[in-house]
Design a protein around this motif. Structure first.
Motif, mmCIF file in Angstrom:
data_model
loop_
_atom_site.group_PDB
_atom_site.id
_atom_site.type_symbol
_atom_site.label_atom_id
_atom_site.label_comp_id
_atom_site.label_asym_id
_atom_site.label_seq_id
_atom_site.Cartn_x
_atom_site.Cartn_y
_atom_site.Cartn_z
ATOM 1 N N GLY A 14 44.332 33.220 41.574
ATOM 2 C CA GLY A 14 43.842 34.596 41.609
ATOM 3 C C GLY A 14 42.607 34.751 40.746
ATOM 4 O O GLY A 14 42.387 35.800 40.135
ATOM 5 N N ILE A 19 41.378 39.852 36.073
ATOM 6 C CA ILE A 19 41.899 39.118 34.922
ATOM 7 C C ILE A 19 41.787 37.600 35.143
ATOM 8 O O ILE A 19 41.418 36.862 34.224
ATOM 9 N N GLY A 20 42.075 37.139 36.354
ATOM 10 C CA GLY A 20 41.993 35.702 36.634
ATOM 11 C C GLY A 20 40.588 35.175 36.451
ATOM 12 O O GLY A 20 40.376 34.071 35.908
ATOM 13 N N ALA A 67 43.657 28.875 48.149
ATOM 14 C CA ALA A 67 45.105 28.668 48.233
ATOM 15 C C ALA A 67 45.811 30.020 48.186
ATOM 16 O O ALA A 67 45.442 30.893 47.399
ATOM 17 N N VAL A 69 49.092 31.628 47.088
ATOM 18 C CA VAL A 69 50.161 31.215 46.162
ATOM 19 C C VAL A 69 51.566 31.403 46.748
ATOM 20 O O VAL A 69 52.517 30.800 46.261
ATOM 21 N N GLY A 96 48.486 38.004 41.587
ATOM 22 C CA GLY A 96 49.529 39.007 41.763
ATOM 23 C C GLY A 96 48.945 40.243 42.402
ATOM 24 O O GLY A 96 47.724 40.445 42.394
ATOM 25 N N ILE A 193 44.956 47.138 31.835
ATOM 26 C CA ILE A 193 43.701 46.378 31.782
ATOM 27 C C ILE A 193 42.775 46.899 32.879
ATOM 28 O O ILE A 193 43.215 47.112 34.024
ATOM 29 N N LEU A 198 43.990 47.930 39.035
ATOM 30 C CA LEU A 198 44.327 49.218 38.432
ATOM 31 C C LEU A 198 43.631 50.347 39.191
ATOM 32 O O LEU A 198 44.258 51.327 39.585
HETATM 33 N N1 LIG Z 1 45.201 45.150 35.730
HETATM 34 C C1 LIG Z 1 46.238 45.385 34.958
HETATM 35 O O1 LIG Z 1 46.307 46.420 34.271
HETATM 36 C C2 LIG Z 1 47.366 44.387 34.867
HETATM 37 C C3 LIG Z 1 48.353 44.603 33.900
HETATM 38 C C4 LIG Z 1 49.403 43.700 33.785
HETATM 39 C C5 LIG Z 1 49.440 42.585 34.605
HETATM 40 N N2 LIG Z 1 48.475 42.386 35.543
HETATM 41 C C6 LIG Z 1 48.593 41.190 36.369
HETATM 42 O O2 LIG Z 1 47.424 40.395 36.245
HETATM 43 C C7 LIG Z 1 47.237 39.640 37.439
HETATM 44 C C8 LIG Z 1 45.822 39.851 37.936
HETATM 45 O O3 LIG Z 1 45.635 41.237 38.166
HETATM 46 P P1 LIG Z 1 44.186 41.894 38.293
HETATM 47 O O4 LIG Z 1 44.286 43.235 37.692
HETATM 48 O O5 LIG Z 1 43.155 40.945 37.828
HETATM 49 O O6 LIG Z 1 44.114 42.059 39.889
HETATM 50 P P2 LIG Z 1 42.871 41.913 40.895
HETATM 51 O O7 LIG Z 1 43.342 42.568 42.149
HETATM 52 O O8 LIG Z 1 41.619 42.381 40.244
HETATM 53 O O9 LIG Z 1 42.776 40.338 41.123
HETATM 54 C C9 LIG Z 1 43.827 39.630 41.725
HETATM 55 C C10 LIG Z 1 43.305 38.408 42.440
HETATM 56 O O10 LIG Z 1 44.432 37.753 43.052
HETATM 57 C C11 LIG Z 1 44.052 37.352 44.358
HETATM 58 N N3 LIG Z 1 45.218 37.210 45.233
HETATM 59 C C12 LIG Z 1 45.918 38.193 45.856
HETATM 60 N N4 LIG Z 1 46.879 37.655 46.627
HETATM 61 C C13 LIG Z 1 46.785 36.313 46.471
HETATM 62 C C14 LIG Z 1 47.513 35.222 47.021
HETATM 63 N N5 LIG Z 1 48.510 35.407 47.898
HETATM 64 N N6 LIG Z 1 47.176 33.962 46.635
HETATM 65 C C15 LIG Z 1 46.147 33.767 45.765
HETATM 66 N N7 LIG Z 1 45.417 34.759 45.228
HETATM 67 C C16 LIG Z 1 45.744 36.019 45.587
HETATM 68 C C17 LIG Z 1 43.084 38.422 44.836
HETATM 69 O O11 LIG Z 1 42.268 37.942 45.905
HETATM 70 C C18 LIG Z 1 42.310 38.749 43.569
HETATM 71 O O12 LIG Z 1 41.152 37.950 43.454
HETATM 72 C C19 LIG Z 1 48.316 40.102 38.423
HETATM 73 O O13 LIG Z 1 49.402 39.194 38.385
HETATM 74 C C20 LIG Z 1 48.706 41.461 37.863
HETATM 75 O O14 LIG Z 1 50.019 41.812 38.230
HETATM 76 C C21 LIG Z 1 47.441 43.261 35.696
#
Ligand SMILES: NC(=O)c1ccc[n+]([C@@H]2O[C@H](COP(=O)([O-])OP(=O)(O)OC[C@H]3O[C@@H](n4cnc5c(N)ncnc54)[C@H](O)[C@@H]3O)[C@@H](O)[C@H]2O)c1
Length: 256
Positions: A14, A19-20, A67, A69, A96, A193, A198
């Protein structure tokens, strides 16, 4: 920034966005030898250049591996790609999703899709990484992406909280299973975050200002701050830490 990950090969799922992306850039800045950026798409959700290109600009080896996941074979292929860089040392299972409607009556299709990405994904990824680490005799580190939603429940994120609660316990169970091989498994539990996830999830976006006001540090977190926590858990600085969920939440879950 530092050299705490010097010589290590890191995979981040991701990692196109949010965050990734910040974790992938962060581990590169903390000295990683190679960073494999993985996602279902290379383009960041928030716009800008692909993560792997930015990492190469820093002078760190990087390549993008597409990929999904939720698919076991994709996770196996992703870890296999690390052979080119001597095998994976740090596996970051970050991918996620959240749902637009995630109350008590969450739709079955949405629930199953979320679970396949948020819960199946990290298990398949950790299995693939641990098999390779064991085969190569590496005392690696696996970091799972939990959430404050996996430590406390919320009525607006029923399926999401259920999945992230599973991730918290997955870290503990896998820490026990893999500790004898020297492999550490931890989760990070971010608070609120500032990312596209969000902003594009209306109930969470609506709640964000309330979370901010209750957060002792009185601000949202930046993705790079999660990246620094992951770099620490991936590095030898955390060599006696396994099975925890490290809160990166400005103190939100520590207060009432
Ligand atoms: N943003 C927040 O406040 C927050 C808080 C707590 C936890 N998280 C967790 O952090 C992680 C990243 O969240 P984010 O806010 O960066 O989200 P985001 O939507 O900005 O980025 C998520 C990335 O995951 C990718 N993705 C989605 N489905 C996928 C799959 N099946 N296989 C591979 N990649 C896939 C998307 O293409 C995207 O690039 C998540 O697990 C989320 O639950 C986020």
């Amino acid at each position: 920034m530092s050299d705490i990950l010097s010589g290590k090969t890191v995979i981040v799922t991701g990692a196109a966005s949010g965050i990734g992306r910040a974790i992938a850039l962060g581990v590169a800045g903390h000295g990683a030898g190679a960073v494999i950026v993985s996602d279902i798409q290379a383009e960041p959700r928030e716009g800008g250049r692909p993560t792997a290109e930015l990492i190469r600009d820093l002078g760190v080896q990087s390549r993008f591996v597409r990929a999904d996941v939720s698919k076991r074979a994709d996770n196996d292929g992703l870890v296999g790609a690390a052979q080119e860089f001597g095998g994976v040392d740090v596996m970051v299972l970050n991918a996620g999703i959240s749902l637009r409607a995630d109350g008590f009556d969450v739709a079955e299709d949405d629930y199953r899709r979320l679970m396949s990405i948020n819960l199946d994904g990290p298990l398949f990824g950790a299995q693939a990484a641990a098999r390779q680490m064991k085969a190569l005799g590496k005392a690696g580190s696996i970091v799972l992406m939990g959430s404050m939603g996996g430590l406390a429940g919320a009525g607006i994120t029923v399926a999401y909280s259920t999945s992230k609660g599973g991730v918290t316990l997955m870290a503990k169970a896998l820490a026990d299973a893999l500790g004898p091989d020297g492999i550490r498994v931890n989760a990070v539990a971010p608070g609120t975050i500032d990312t596209e996830l969000l902003r594009s999830t209306p109930p969470i976006a609506a709640a964000a200002e309330g979370f901010r006001q209750r957060t002792p540090l009185r601000r949202l977190g930046q993705p790079s701050e999660v990246g620094d926590a992951v770099a620490f858990l991936g590095s030898d600085l955390s060599s006696y830490i396994t099975g925890i969920a490290l809160q990166v939440d400005g103190g939100l879950l520590s207060v009432i």
